[in-house]
Design a protein around this motif. Structure first.
Motif, short mmCIF file in Angstrom:
data_model
loop_
_atom_site.label_atom_id
_atom_site.label_comp_id
_atom_site.label_asym_id
_atom_site.label_seq_id
_atom_site.Cartn_x
_atom_site.Cartn_y
_atom_site.Cartn_z
N ASN A 119 -3.00 -62.31 -43.99
CA ASN A 119 -2.10 -63.59 -44.17
C ASN A 119 -3.12 -64.78 -42.80
O ASN A 119 -2.65 -64.90 -41.59
N LEU A 120 -4.10 -65.18 -43.39
CA LEU A 120 -4.86 -66.75 -42.40
C LEU A 120 -3.84 -67.82 -42.41
O LEU A 120 -3.84 -68.39 -41.48
N THR A 121 -2.96 -68.27 -43.50
CA THR A 121 -2.22 -69.19 -43.17
C THR A 121 -1.02 -69.68 -44.45
O THR A 121 -0.97 -68.33 -45.03
N HIS A 122 -0.59 -71.14 -44.69
CA HIS A 122 0.77 -70.59 -45.21
C HIS A 122 0.72 -72.27 -46.03
O HIS A 122 -0.20 -73.18 -45.36
N SER A 123 1.88 -72.35 -47.08
CA SER A 123 1.20 -73.35 -47.83
C SER A 123 2.18 -74.39 -47.97
O SER A 123 2.42 -75.18 -48.63
N GLU A 124 3.10 -73.91 -46.80
CA GLU A 124 4.36 -74.49 -46.78
C GLU A 124 4.21 -76.58 -46.46
O GLU A 124 2.71 -76.52 -45.97
N ALA A 125 4.46 -77.12 -46.68
CA ALA A 125 4.89 -78.76 -46.42
C ALA A 125 4.47 -78.67 -45.12
O ALA A 125 4.76 -78.36 -44.44
N MET A 126 3.13 -79.62 -44.70
CA MET A 126 2.97 -79.68 -42.88
C MET A 126 4.45 -80.03 -42.27
O MET A 126 4.30 -79.65 -41.22
N PRO A 127 5.21 -80.74 -42.48
CA PRO A 127 6.43 -81.18 -42.11
C PRO A 127 7.00 -79.85 -41.74
O PRO A 127 7.74 -79.33 -40.10
N ASP A 128 7.32 -78.93 -42.93
CA ASP A 128 8.01 -77.96 -42.43
C ASP A 128 6.99 -76.31 -41.49
O ASP A 128 7.51 -75.80 -40.66
N PHE A 129 5.21 -76.54 -41.75
CA PHE A 129 4.76 -76.00 -41.59
C PHE A 129 4.39 -76.14 -39.74
O PHE A 129 4.56 -75.75 -38.50
N LEU A 130 4.56 -77.56 -39.35
CA LEU A 130 4.56 -77.84 -38.02
C LEU A 130 5.98 -77.32 -37.26
O LEU A 130 5.60 -77.19 -36.09
N SER A 131 7.23 -77.77 -37.62
CA SER A 131 8.15 -77.00 -37.62
C SER A 131 7.87 -75.40 -36.73
O SER A 131 9.21 -75.72 -35.38
N ARG A 132 7.68 -74.66 -36.92
CA ARG A 132 7.78 -73.48 -37.19
C ARG A 132 6.69 -72.87 -35.50
O ARG A 132 6.99 -72.11 -34.54
N TYR A 133 5.92 -73.93 -34.77
CA TYR A 133 5.46 -73.91 -32.96
C TYR A 133 6.60 -74.30 -32.64
O TYR A 133 6.40 -74.42 -31.50
N SER A 134 8.28 -74.91 -33.22
CA SER A 134 9.26 -74.97 -31.80
C SER A 134 8.81 -75.92 -30.80
O SER A 134 8.62 -76.70 -31.07
N SER A 167 5.25 -65.28 -52.20
CA SER A 167 5.74 -66.21 -50.58
C SER A 167 5.26 -67.39 -50.35
O SER A 167 5.96 -68.10 -49.07
N GLY A 168 4.21 -67.88 -50.91
CA GLY A 168 3.75 -68.99 -50.29
C GLY A 168 2.85 -68.96 -48.58
O GLY A 168 2.30 -69.87 -48.51
N ARG A 169 2.55 -68.00 -48.85
CA ARG A 169 0.99 -67.54 -47.97
C ARG A 169 -0.27 -66.69 -47.88
O ARG A 169 0.49 -67.23 -49.80
N VAL A 170 -1.20 -67.38 -47.72
CA VAL A 170 -2.07 -67.66 -47.86
C VAL A 170 -3.23 -66.69 -47.83
O VAL A 170 -3.15 -66.49 -46.28
N PHE A 171 -3.88 -65.86 -48.85
CA PHE A 171 -5.16 -64.78 -48.46
C PHE A 171 -5.99 -65.07 -48.66
O PHE A 171 -6.12 -65.69 -49.68
N PRO A 172 -7.25 -64.44 -48.11
CA PRO A 172 -8.47 -63.99 -49.42
C PRO A 172 -7.73 -63.60 -50.29
O PRO A 172 -6.89 -62.77 -50.28
N VAL A 173 -9.59 -63.59 -51.32
CA VAL A 173 -9.40 -63.09 -52.55
C VAL A 173 -9.34 -62.22 -52.39
O VAL A 173 -9.06 -60.39 -52.81
N ALA A 174 -9.94 -61.62 -50.99
CA ALA A 174 -10.79 -60.31 -50.49
C ALA A 174 -9.84 -59.23 -50.63
O ALA A 174 -9.86 -57.84 -49.81
N MET A 175 -8.86 -59.48 -49.81
CA MET A 175 -7.25 -59.26 -48.99
C MET A 175 -7.91 -58.49 -48.01
O MET A 175 -7.05 -57.52 -47.18
N LYS A 176 -9.27 -58.67 -46.99
CA LYS A 176 -9.56 -58.06 -46.26
C LYS A 176 -9.81 -59.46 -44.56
O LYS A 176 -10.77 -60.09 -45.27
N ALA A 177 -10.02 -58.74 -43.53
CA ALA A 177 -10.59 -59.89 -42.77
C ALA A 177 -11.89 -59.10 -42.65
O ALA A 177 -13.07 -60.24 -42.25
#
Length: 411
Positions: A54-69, A103-113
């Motif tokens: 799970n590399l990152t998340h696709s939600e809107a940037m204001p919501d994304f930034l709010s996750r860092y409290s 879920s809005g989460r972003v993954f590599p197509v390969a699904m592996k690191a």
């Protein structure tokens, strides 16, 4: 071993933050060597990607930034410079395209690191970045050079700039043990004590409950503590509870336990139903059905959910079967669980605490150690899982690498 006396930059730590800092420095034309105490790079990164990275998340940037409290304002410049869109473009440029899950989460197509890491290491190699493994950093020698323990004995390295990206203190067997905190504290750098983040908790179950339900999932539940409510899943452990929904509110639970010695979590087993609807279902005669069968059929509870209800009733000395329908319904959607400690920091997904943010300037350089920069989980911020933690590690690595590059260009 002979000293390396003529390198522009040393990056200590071959995880995402360190490798990203090395990439920025190499793109700027600097000679870079990445040192790591383990026998292979990015061990924790590879573990995180074993079940789907799970590399990152696709939600809107204001919501994304709010996750860092509390660290939101401090991290915003880094995440605006290298946030979800830039991270996805970077992965795509490595030949590792990504997709957005349901879920809005972003993954590599390969699904592996591992495919992404291999492609990244090839790029770094092409840029001239060298990798020195089994080099455990031990601080500085009497001449201000970096000191390492290696299989061939102690080694001193001279570098014009240093980026520290040694991680926190979770999963020490993969290289992040937090031992750097004493090295920096000895140099006058303020270190906020390292604490578990995205972690499980101790609940002191009865032996009967622990024996029967350890490893059992609680699916589609809602966890509440104070003003926070999170929908998702959790897992019963031998000593307590863990899982995605728990990790999402672990910071407030941890801080409450530190302040008060305990935290009372509330679990709604059927959050999709109102208490009135549940009470109506439970008002129907039970007949000859066992209580467990009745709760499974009438309220749609799982065996683990029923066990959790019985554990809560046992703790109060009340027989579950004696509760009227309305009280039973209320309990189903507010099962109290007393948490008394966090799980050990070594088992946490990440850590909070670290280098106090006031110790770092806008270029991520330590104010008390000119030419020394820091990135990733060494810094005092935390984020939930879901791509937020990893994105900020990449972003702070970019900022530290670019800051070190500017330092070298001015020198």
């Amino acid at each position: 071993m002979a000293d390396i006396l003529d390198i522009d930059a040393a990056v200590i730590g071959a995880g995402p933050a360190g490798l990203m800092a090395a990439e920025q420095l190499a793109l700027g034309g600097m000679r870079v060597i990445v040192f790591d105490g383990m026998g292979a790079p990015a061990r924790k990164f590879l573990l995180a990607g074993r079940g789907g990275l799970n590399l990152t998340h696709s939600e809107a940037m204001p919501d994304f930034l709010s996750r860092y409290s509390a660290a939101q304002a401090w991290l915003t410049p880094a995440l605006e410079a290298f946030g979800p869109e830039q991270l996805r473009a970077w992965a795509d440029d490595l030949g590792q395209p990504t997709f957005v899950g349901s879920s809005g989460r972003v993954f590599p197509v390969a699904m592996k690191a591992s495919p992404l890491l291999r492609a990244w290491l090839r790029r770094l190699d092409a840029l001239g970045v060298q990798l020195r493994l089994k080099h455990r950093w031990t601080g500085w020698d009497g001449e201000g050079r970096l000191s390492f323990d290696t299989a061939d004995g102690p080694r001193s390295i001279a570098a014009r700039a240093t980026v520290l990206a040694l991680g926190g203190a979770s999963w020490p067997r993969l290289g992040s043990d937090g031992s750097w905190s004493d090295l920096l504290a000895a140099r006058g750098v303020t270190i906020t004590p390292l604490r578990p983040a995205n972690c499980g908790f101790v609940a002191q179950w009865s032996a009967l409950f622990a024996d029967k339900y350890q490893g059992a999932p609680l699916k589609n539940v809602a966890l509440s503590f104070g003003a926070r409510t999170v929908r998702g899943e959790a897992v019963i452990t031998r000593d307590g509870i863990e899982g995605g929904a728990i990790y999402a509110i672990s910071a407030v639970l941890r801080d409450a336990i530190l302040a008060e010695g305990q935290a009372r979590l509330s679990i709604a087993l059927r959050p999709d139903l109102s208490i009135a609807d549940l009470a109506a279902r439970l008002a129907k005669p039970r007949g000859k059905q066992s209580l467990s069968t009745y709760l499974r059929k009438a309220a749609g509870l799982s065996p683990a959910g029923i066990g959790l209800l019985q554990e809560a009733a046992h703790g109060t000395g009340v027989a579950l079967a004696t509760l009227p329908a309305d009280q039973l319904a209320a309990l189903i959607n507010a099962v109290p669980v007393r948490l008394v400690a966090t799980a050990p920091i070594a088992k946490a997904i990440s850590t909070a605490g670290g280098i106090a943010l006031g110790e770092i300037d806008a270029d991520y350089m330590l104010r008390k150690l000119p030419g020394v920069f820091a990135a990733g989980e060494m810094l005092d911020w935390e984020a939930p899982t879901g791509g937020y933690l990893l994105t900020a590690c990449f972003a702070t690595g970019v900022m530290a690498g670019r800051g070190a590059l500017r330092w070298l260009q001015r020198a």
